[in-house]
Scaffold this active site. Structure first.
Site: not given
Ligand SMILES: O=P(O)(O)OC[C@H]1O[C@](O)(CO)[C@@H](O)[C@@H]1O
Length: 547
Positions: A204, A210, A264, A350, A381, A510
């Site tokens: 988004k 990451e 998101g 969240e 199990h 973060k």
């Molecule tokens: O789509 P983006 O902006 O990479 O964010 C990924 C995810 O990171 C978050 O902001 C949480 O770290 C979520 O709310 C979101 O779904």
């Protein structure tokens, strides 16, 4: 909401609970209509909450509470595009992503429906081109594998949907890379060929570390195999930040946008669903949206007594706030929903893991529970021991389809359903000491052994569960189920009086990670950190030194 009237009603519900007499087992014995009274349907979808410790008074009080919290008003505000995400000043309109035939909603002068349809059309054309081979890789070979790079809401929904809709999967194989751990992208790419792989970078914000780190690694992988000029044919992107996507170098005809009024964790219905659409085809994807829209309409219009998301939310709230259960287990007796619990962890925790009310005060009740689970029968199990005999009561939510996708394996499905029903019955009924003793004596055990072992074979019972049944996990049903859970989170968030649509709680970690990177890299001294962090960094460096 009128807080003092609401608080009085919470107190009354707690008194009502404290004064309740008898077990669920007794309630079922006394009332042959209990199931009919405490279950509701919407088409083939059935919600049964009769195995929860509620009576008619409880339900009447909960319905009154929904009135005090102005559930109807808050629901209308969401559907109408009011900026109910007050800390980010945003509308919350994931419902507009699946309202493809009705009246559109205008947000900041923009008609959401026109924009939604335009993106959906573009996604459909791209998905068809990839599926048919018209949009081939740089060497002319058809795309056989797509790799979605995203995390959180840009990963969990599509992953879950791809697994759930496996019987409809007739497009390229879909892979998902989310973790910054290099192992994830390494293990995903090791069996793929760059010539036939398409990456979808889904974010988004297009800033998530990451995703951007994995996207850069993927780009280098393509460049190494096919050269720099090949990259364009092997990448697409999904984002609200079109300027950042352009900077990354993805051509505009391969970029699919969405909007800040889509959270998101509510975005699987938007272009974030592109890998799902490529896997199952635009027609099936549309059926998912249509199913979700049906649930939206049901949530909007069904009276409270028959409104599945409202009922699921009221029961969830009852368990969390009045019964004070800390967690809820979601157990799909449907292997293809194996990632639903992980998806719901983000959706629910969240959204509703908050401690501040809408007006900035401290919450006065517990808020969102810990949500977790695994598919049945596997969970039986593993952790069901604790659910049956542990010291905490954890409400369980069972999901099951009456019909499987494999008619030739119907005997598997019958066993699956028998297990699902047996578990909820066992949670409700339990087994008394007398029953345990009688069973053991009937099996011919020695009385001394019976005395010694029988207490271990007692089940308290009276442990609540909810069951959600549907005919078959097809695209439409899948859409309805996910929307049911989205609206349940909304209902609980309304009763908690919190903003379910921001996520400030993920920020601090973060920020600290950014500051810690040079420390881990050894470029900055760890001494300024707290002693534990400094000690851990020192140990990492020692371990690395000894590699
Ligand atoms: O789509 P983006 O902006 O990479 O964010 C990924 C995810 O990171 C978050 O902001 C949480 O770290 C979520 O709310 C979101 O779904």
């Amino acid at each position: 909401m009128d807080q003092s009237s609401f608080d009085k009603q919470v107190a009354a519900l707690r008194e009502h609970r404290a004064a309740a007499k008898g077990t669920m087992r007794e309630a079922f014995a006394a009332d042959p209509k209990r199931f009919a009274t405490f279950s509701a349907t919407d088409g083939d979808l059935l919600l049964d909450w009769s195995k929860c410790a509620v009576d008619a008074d409880t339900m009447a009080m909960l319905e009154k509470l929904a009135g005090a919290a102005d559930l109807a008003g808050r629901r209308a505000a969401m559907f109408e595009g009011k900026k109910i995400n007050i800390t980010e000043g945003r509308a919350v309109l994931h419902t507009a992503l699946r309202n493809l035939t009705g009246k559109g909603v205008v947000v900041d002068g923009q008609d959401t429906k026109a924009e939604v349809l335009a993106v959906l059309d573009a996604m459909g054309a791209f998905a068809d081109a990839i599926r048919s081979g018209k949009a081939a890789g740089a060497t002319g070979k058809k795309i056989t594998d797509i790799v979605n790079i995203g995390i959180g809401g840009s990963d969990l929904g599509p992953v879950m949907a791809t697994l759930a809709l496996a019987p409809y999967h007739d497009g390229p194989r879909a892979h998902y890379v989310s973790n910054i751990d290099g192992a994830h992208i390494h293990d995903t790419l090791k069996d793929l060929s760059a010539e036939t792989t398409l990456f979808i970078v889904a974010s988004k914000t297009f800033t998530t570390v990451e995703t951007m780190t994995n996207a850069e690694t993927a780009r280098r992988w393509v460049e190494k195999a096919l050269g720099k000029e090949a990259v364009g044919k092997h990448f697409a992107a999904v984002s609200t930040a079109l300027d950042l996507v352009a900077k990354f170098g993805i051509a505009s005809d391969r970029v699919f946008g969405f909007w800040d009024w889509v959270g998101g964790r509510y975005s699987v219905w938007s272009a974030i669903g592109l890998p799902v659409m490529i896997a199952i085809g635009p027609r099936n994807f549309r059926a998912v949206l249509d199913g979700a829209h049906e649930m939206d309409e049901h949530f909007r219009s069904a009276p409270l007594q028959k409104n599945l998301p409202a009922l699921l939310g009221l029961i969830g709230w009852w368990h969390r706030v009045v019964c004070r259960y800390p967690a809820r287990a979601v157990i799909p007796y449907d292997q293809r929903l194996s990632r639903l619990p992980a998806y719901l962890q983000q959706l629910d925790m969240e959204s509703n893991g908050k401690s501040v009310t809408l007006d900035g005060g401290a919450v006065t009740t517990p808020t969102g529970p810990l949500v977790w689970g695994e598919p049945g029968t596997n969970g039986q199990h593993a952790f069901f021991q604790l659910l049956h005999q542990g010291t905490d009561f954890i409400p369980v939510e069972f999901l099951a389809a009456a019909v499987g996708h494999e008619p030739e394996l119907k005997h598997h499905h019958d066993l699956l359903l028998a297990n699902c029903l047996a578990q909820s019955e066992a949670f409700m009924k339990g087994r008394t000491l007398e029953e345990a003793r009688a069973q053991m004596l009937a099996k011919g055990m020695k009385p001394a052994d019976v005395d010694r072992i029988a207490p271990h074979r007692v089940f308290s019972g009276d442990r609540p569960s909810v069951t959600i049944l549907y005919r078959k996990l097809d695209p439409r049903t899948f859409g309805r189920l996910v929307a049911l859970y989205e609206h349940r989170v909304f209902v609980e968030g309304t009763l908690f009086n919190i903003n379910s649509f921001d996520q400030w709680g993920v920020e601090l970690g973060k920020e600290l990670a950014t500051g810690l990177l040079p420390v881990v890299e050894g470029k900055e001294n760890a001494a300024k950190r707290d002693a534990s962090t400094a000690g851990l960094v020192g140990h990492i460096h020692r371990l690395r030194g000894s590699e």
